[in-house]
Design a protein around this motif. Structure first.
Motif, mmCIF file in Angstrom:
data_model
loop_
_atom_site.group_PDB
_atom_site.id
_atom_site.type_symbol
_atom_site.label_atom_id
_atom_site.label_comp_id
_atom_site.label_asym_id
_atom_site.label_seq_id
_atom_site.Cartn_x
_atom_site.Cartn_y
_atom_site.Cartn_z
ATOM 1 N N GLY A 1 0.834 -1.202 0.000
ATOM 2 C CA GLY A 1 0.000 0.000 0.000
ATOM 3 C C GLY A 1 0.870 1.253 0.000
ATOM 4 O O GLY A 1 0.517 2.266 -0.607
ATOM 5 N N THR A 2 2.006 1.162 0.671
ATOM 6 C CA THR A 2 2.923 2.307 0.717
ATOM 7 C C THR A 2 3.465 2.629 -0.676
ATOM 8 O O THR A 2 3.527 3.804 -1.065
ATOM 9 C CB THR A 2 4.086 2.005 1.685
ATOM 10 O OG1 THR A 2 3.543 1.582 2.944
ATOM 11 C CG2 THR A 2 4.959 3.216 1.900
ATOM 12 N N SER A 3 3.828 1.587 -1.451
ATOM 13 C CA SER A 3 4.266 1.813 -2.836
ATOM 14 C C SER A 3 3.163 2.502 -3.628
ATOM 15 O O SER A 3 3.422 3.403 -4.433
ATOM 16 C CB SER A 3 4.584 0.493 -3.538
ATOM 17 O OG SER A 3 5.477 -0.267 -2.795
ATOM 18 N N GLY B 1 1.900 -9.359 1.807
ATOM 19 C CA GLY B 1 2.244 -7.957 1.569
ATOM 20 C C GLY B 1 1.773 -7.622 0.178
ATOM 21 O O GLY B 1 1.930 -8.439 -0.730
ATOM 22 N N GLY B 2 1.201 -6.447 0.012
ATOM 23 C CA GLY B 2 0.730 -6.066 -1.322
ATOM 24 C C GLY B 2 -0.127 -4.828 -1.254
ATOM 25 O O GLY B 2 -0.492 -4.374 -0.161
ATOM 26 N N GLY B 3 -0.402 -4.274 -2.413
ATOM 27 C CA GLY B 3 -1.236 -3.076 -2.461
ATOM 28 C C GLY B 3 -1.781 -2.878 -3.860
ATOM 29 O O GLY B 3 -1.472 -3.651 -4.773
ATOM 30 N N ALA C 1 -6.584 2.027 2.590
ATOM 31 C CA ALA C 1 -5.864 0.818 3.024
ATOM 32 C C ALA C 1 -6.660 0.010 4.046
ATOM 33 O O ALA C 1 -6.560 -1.214 4.092
ATOM 34 C CB ALA C 1 -4.505 1.201 3.609
ATOM 35 N N GLU C 2 -7.446 0.716 4.864
ATOM 36 C CA GLU C 2 -8.183 0.039 5.939
ATOM 37 C C GLU C 2 -9.665 -0.135 5.593
ATOM 38 O O GLU C 2 -10.455 -0.535 6.447
ATOM 39 C CB GLU C 2 -8.049 0.877 7.234
ATOM 40 C CG GLU C 2 -6.598 1.057 7.654
ATOM 41 C CD GLU C 2 -6.408 1.995 8.849
ATOM 42 O OE1 GLU C 2 -7.412 2.488 9.399
ATOM 43 O OE2 GLU C 2 -5.240 2.218 9.223
ATOM 44 N N ALA C 3 -10.047 0.206 4.374
ATOM 45 C CA ALA C 3 -11.482 0.370 4.110
ATOM 46 C C ALA C 3 -12.016 -0.414 2.913
ATOM 47 O O ALA C 3 -13.105 -0.120 2.418
ATOM 48 C CB ALA C 3 -11.794 1.854 3.934
ATOM 49 N N ALA D 1 -6.731 11.736 1.880
ATOM 50 C CA ALA D 1 -7.848 11.505 2.809
ATOM 51 C C ALA D 1 -7.795 10.039 3.233
ATOM 52 O O ALA D 1 -7.623 9.153 2.399
ATOM 53 C CB ALA D 1 -9.169 11.810 2.119
ATOM 54 N N VAL D 2 -7.919 9.787 4.528
ATOM 55 C CA VAL D 2 -7.760 8.420 5.045
ATOM 56 C C VAL D 2 -9.097 7.901 5.592
ATOM 57 O O VAL D 2 -9.721 8.552 6.440
ATOM 58 C CB VAL D 2 -6.685 8.373 6.149
ATOM 59 C CG1 VAL D 2 -6.500 6.939 6.647
ATOM 60 C CG2 VAL D 2 -5.367 8.949 5.661
ATOM 61 N N ASP D 3 -9.512 6.741 5.117
ATOM 62 C CA ASP D 3 -10.744 6.092 5.614
ATOM 63 C C ASP D 3 -10.364 5.255 6.838
ATOM 64 O O ASP D 3 -10.094 4.054 6.725
ATOM 65 C CB ASP D 3 -11.356 5.219 4.516
ATOM 66 C CG ASP D 3 -11.656 6.024 3.256
ATOM 67 O OD1 ASP D 3 -12.048 7.195 3.373
ATOM 68 O OD2 ASP D 3 -11.477 5.473 2.144
HETATM 69 C C1 PLP Z 1 -1.657 -0.372 6.218
HETATM 70 C C2 PLP Z 1 -1.786 1.037 5.854
HETATM 71 C C3 PLP Z 1 -0.998 1.623 4.847
HETATM 72 C C4 PLP Z 1 0.186 0.946 4.217
HETATM 73 O O1 PLP Z 1 -0.019 -0.229 3.595
HETATM 74 P P1 PLP Z 1 1.175 -1.306 3.465
HETATM 75 O O2 PLP Z 1 0.592 -2.298 2.533
HETATM 76 O O3 PLP Z 1 1.433 -1.849 4.836
HETATM 77 O O4 PLP Z 1 2.360 -0.610 2.889
HETATM 78 C C5 PLP Z 1 -1.247 2.930 4.487
HETATM 79 N N1 PLP Z 1 -2.193 3.653 5.100
HETATM 80 C C6 PLP Z 1 -2.950 3.146 6.091
HETATM 81 C C7 PLP Z 1 -3.983 4.020 6.700
HETATM 82 C C8 PLP Z 1 -2.757 1.843 6.519
HETATM 83 O O5 PLP Z 1 -3.481 1.364 7.536
#
Ligand code: PLP
Length: 376
Positions: free
Chosen positions: A59-61, A192-194, A159-161, A130-132
């Motif tokens: 998710g970071t990538s 691990g993945g995104g 990432a959490e939603a 914006a973060v869910d």
């Molecule tokens: C987990 C998470 C990420 C990062 O995702 P990774 O796959 O661990 O790199 C980014 N933002 C939020 C809010 C997260 O909870």
């Protein structure tokens, strides 16, 4: 004898993932490309209302590429809620841009619209992440209006939603680019993945390009731009495909877990659960609540320690970015010095919420909590 450990949000696998993974193995597509990567992107695209998708190794990538593709450059201002996981804000630093943190709303735990409006007027940012949070969708009607009016590029950190909705539209579809995470603790996982998601095909093409070392389309290795090794393994994509098939079951399982915690614990006067906002259906990735220690006679850390003694993993809510040493000196926009982010961090608790949490363990956790809360 030590009781079996209950984890906060462990992976939840089935036979299907195992079979798909073995199939991928036997096909010898052991590479960061292959049929499962393509199919995982297609299937996620179908799930997310036909948006375009790029599968990546985290998710970071995905967030990093979103920032790059949005054209964020050194010195540009990017807004981000203070209450989030550090990955949301780290990527701003990767491109030497300047994060400005915005407080969250006490009810939703997501970015506060008043604070956001003030921050946009005052700092004229290029972009907003914006973060869910914990599965709670942001209020996208208001956020998208503000971003459109002020020419702010909207990146949605979902990432959490995955599996949450706002006005019946899925989280992961609201940003000009949105990101998902399949880390081990998320609602679905590939270990691990995104994924980077957008309705703009050009952005996704660019993401595939950057993620494969920005290799130009000629037979030799030709490079005009900086590149990254960010693609997802074909083996892991196989696991992701299996996981995605049961996303709705996983959401319902986590929502049921929340409902049971709520039913058993909400009557304690000093306990407040994160409420589902109007128009939102959250995936309840983690059940989170606030403990008012003045009323309860016990504080959040004491509760975590008691759970730990029972071999139950619980955690504080994310520590806000404006309180992190890494971001010392960064600006923080809040209403009248309220600092809701700090309040939620100081008093907020995340409870075990895995979609495979069994009834017996769940009851055991609730018993320990009732015991904690009844002590006073
Ligand atoms: C987990 C998470 C990420 C990062 O995702 P990774 O796959 O661990 O790199 C980014 N933002 C939020 C809010 C997260 O909870």
């Amino acid at each position: 004898m030590m009781k079996k450990r209950v984890y906060l949000s462990p992976p939840h696998m089935s036979k299907l993932e195992r079979e798909l993974m073995i199939e991928a193995f036997d096909s010898n597509w052991i590479a960061p490309l292959g049929p499962n990567v393509d199919l995982f992107e297609k299937e996620m695209s179908r799930y997310l209302d036909d948006k375009y998708c790029a599968a990546l190794n985290s998710g970071t990538s995905a967030l990093h590429l979103a920032i790059k593709i949005a054209g964020i450059k050194e010195g540009d201002i990017v807004l981000c809620p203070s209450l989030t996981f550090a990955a949301s804000a780290n990527v701003i630093l990767y491109e030497k841009a300047v994060p400005i943190f915005v407080d969250v709303n006490f009810n939703s735990w997501t970015i506060d619209i008043n604070c956001l409006q003030n921050a946009i007027e005052k700092y004229k940012p290029k972009a907003l992440i914006a973060v869910d949070l914990y599965g709670q969708s942001c209020n996208y009607d208001e956020i998208m209006d503000l971003c459109n009016e002020n020419n702010v590029f909207l990146i949605e950190d979902a990432a959490e939603a995955l599996g949450s909705t706002y006005k019946n539209k899925k989280c992961g579809t609201f940003g000009q680019m949105s990101i998902l995470s399949f880390n081990g603790n998320k609602i679905i996982t590939t270990s691990g993945g995104g994924m980077l998601v957008s309705e703009n095909d050009e952005y996704i093409k660019k993401a595939h390009f950057y993620a494969t070392q920005s290799r130009e389309n000629v037979i030799h290795y030709e490079h005009h731009e900086i590149g990254y090794n960010y693609r997802l393994s074909n083996i892991l994509a196989a696991i992701g495909r299996g996981q995605l098939k049961t996303i709705e079951v996983k959401v319902e399982a986590r929502r049921n877990i929340y409902n049971k915690y709520y039913k058993e614990l909400n009557s304690f006067e000093g306990i407040t659960f994160m409420t589902e906002m109007p128009h939102v259906k959250t995936n309840r990735w983690l059940t989170t609540l606030i403990i008012d220690s003045a009323i309860m006679g016990i504080n959040r850390n004491e509760v975590i320690n008691i759970l730990e003694e029972e071999n139950i993993e619980a955690r504080p809510v994310w520590k806000p970015m404006h309180l992190q040493k890494l971001f010392h000196g960064s600006k923080f926009v809040t209403n009248n010095n309220q600092d809701v982010s700090k309040y939620l961090f100081d008093n907020g608790l995340c409870l075990p919420s895995g979609s495979n949490l069994n009834k017996k363990d769940h009851n055991r956790i609730i018993e320990v909590l009732i015991d904690c809360f009844s002590k006073k």
